[in-house]
Design an enzyme around this catalytic site. Structure first.
Site, PDB file in Angstrom:
ATOM      1  N   SER A 119       5.691  -0.750  -6.313  1.00 28.19           N
ATOM      2  CA  SER A 119       4.473  -0.954  -5.511  1.00 28.19           C
ATOM      3  C   SER A 119       4.050  -2.420  -5.505  1.00 28.19           C
ATOM      4  CB  SER A 119       3.291  -0.186  -6.089  1.00 28.19           C
ATOM      5  OG  SER A 119       3.651   1.036  -6.588  1.00 28.19           O
ATOM      6  N   HIS A 140       9.256   0.536  -0.158  1.00 28.27           N
ATOM      7  CA  HIS A 140       8.008   1.022  -0.770  1.00 28.27           C
ATOM      8  C   HIS A 140       7.525   2.266  -0.028  1.00 28.27           C
ATOM      9  CE1 HIS A 140       3.481   0.398  -1.672  1.00 28.27           C
ATOM     10  NE2 HIS A 140       4.031   1.126  -2.605  1.00 28.27           N
ATOM     11  N   GLU A 152       7.372   0.481   3.484  1.00 25.33           N
ATOM     12  CA  GLU A 152       7.387  -0.981   3.625  1.00 25.33           C
ATOM     13  C   GLU A 152       8.717  -1.486   3.078  1.00 25.33           C
ATOM     14  OE1 GLU A 152       2.930  -2.568   3.278  1.00 25.33           O
ATOM     15  OE2 GLU A 152       3.551  -1.440   1.524  1.00 25.33           O
TER      16      GLU A 152
END
Ligand SMILES: NC(=O)c1ccc[n+]([C@@H]2O[C@H](COP(=O)([O-])OP(=O)(O)OC[C@H]3O[C@@H](n4cnc5c(N)ncnc54)[C@H](O)[C@@H]3O)[C@@H](O)[C@H]2O)c1
Length: 310
Positions: A119, A140, A152
């Site tokens: 993260s 992500h 992401e």
């Protein structure tokens, strides 16, 4: 995906990622340190597949086939043999992740893609000890990974364009909506946006403007209803940029500029009030069964995806 996928870590993120690949037809080995840690992940996959059958997203046969494609594995090296894609989903500890990547690279072929669902950690630091950093990428995912479309993507700067395109295509085949970041920034995009909102939410609680429940209602009954349809920037455009110019000019000096987590959050954590998992956070969970709440959230997300035509 033809050569098989290995997901490492069967926790909150790993089991959902394993489920996604299995639903897309890949053979998946789900690795964790021991059977006891694998069991809750596999049970969560069962629960999630059952929900998708109930909601008629999958037929019972499709769900059973997806389930049968996931093989639990406690021996990492054996699990990795022949893998085409490896997804790392162990806790957010740089040293542990780097050591794991070294172990992975000792076994897999040079063309195996290695993705991390970190993260916060930049790909350049994750890959600092890698033999072949050009095949490493941050992907992500969002919790619950099997239901939230966004991923992401932050490739290592040395990853060839064609390989980046393959990562994006693979994620699209999983039914995901990948967003490729143009450069590496801490928190990527989504967590920076969430942090900005949460900082102001805690600030308002501290100022006594509204309770935690009231602030949540302001989002879920207000602007949050628009966001599955139009993001904040399109919303600003639709509302009129002149209005938003005045709003940001007028409010800029009023908003929290705190550079650290708010005192209210620090105090709650120090006193062991960690939220749902400890029975109490800003919300009292003692009379609110957490499992039911999570199941209701997942059902809501499935129905929202249907509404959005997915
Ligand atoms: N929880 C979230 O909402 C969320 C969202 C997006 C990304 N992430 C990121 O995903 C990653 C995993 O987070 P999580 O919430 O799933 O954690 P988690 O603690 O729920 O699960 C991690 C799992 O990894 C296992 N593990 C630990 N060390 C291992 C090792 N060396 N080899 C194999 N397995 C090992 C643990 O036994 C555990 O089952 C983290 O990098 C986190 O920052 C989490």
């Amino acid at each position: 995906m033809d050569r098989g996928v290995v997901v490492i870590g069967a926790g909150v993120m790993g089991h959902g990622i394993a489920q996604l690949f299995a639903q897309a037809g890949a053979r998946v080995r789900l690795h964790d340190l021991d059977e006891a840690r694998l069991a809750p992940g596999l049970a969560a996959v069962e629960t999630s597949l059952a929900l998708l059958v109930e909601e008629e997203v999958l037929s019972p046969a499709e769900a059973a086939a997806a389930r049968s494609r996931i093989r639990p594995a406690t021996r990492l090296e054996a699990a990795l043999a022949g893998a085409g894609v490896v997804v790392e989903a162990i806790p957010e500890l740089l040293e542990e992740k780097q050591a794991l990547f070294e172990r992975i690279e000792r076994v897999v072929g040079d063309d195996t893609l290695i993705a991390s669902t970190t993260s916060t950690l930049p790909i350049s630091r994750l890959a600092a000890r890698a033999r072949r950093p050009e095949r490493m990428v941050v992907a992500h995912f969002f919790n619950p990974a099997q239901l939230i479309p966004l991923v992401e993507v932050v490739p290592h700067p040395s990853m060839p364009q064609a390989a980046v395109a393959e990562v994006l295509a693979m994620l699209r085949r999983l039914g995901k909506h990948p967003v490729l970041l143009r450069r590496e920034v801490p928190g990527f995009v989504a967590n920076r946006l969430q942090a900005a909102l949460l900082r102001e939410a805690f600030h308002l609680v501290e100022l006594g403007v509204a309770s935690a429940e009231e602030i949540d209602a302001v989002v879920t009954e207000g602007p949050g209803l628009r966001w599955p349809f139009a993001g904040p920037i399109e919303t600003a455009d639709l509302g009129g940029l002149d209005t938003w110019l005045r709003l940001l000019d007028n409010l800029g000096s009023e908003l929290s500029k705190a550079e650290q987590a708010p005192a209210v959050l620090r105090e709650l954590v120090a006193s062991g009030q960690l939220g749902a998992k400890s029975g109490r956070g800003l919300i009292d969970w003692t009379a609110r069964p957490v499992a039911e709440r999570l199941a209701a959230r997942d059902r809501f997300l499935v129905r929202l995806a249907k509404l959005k035509g997915r």
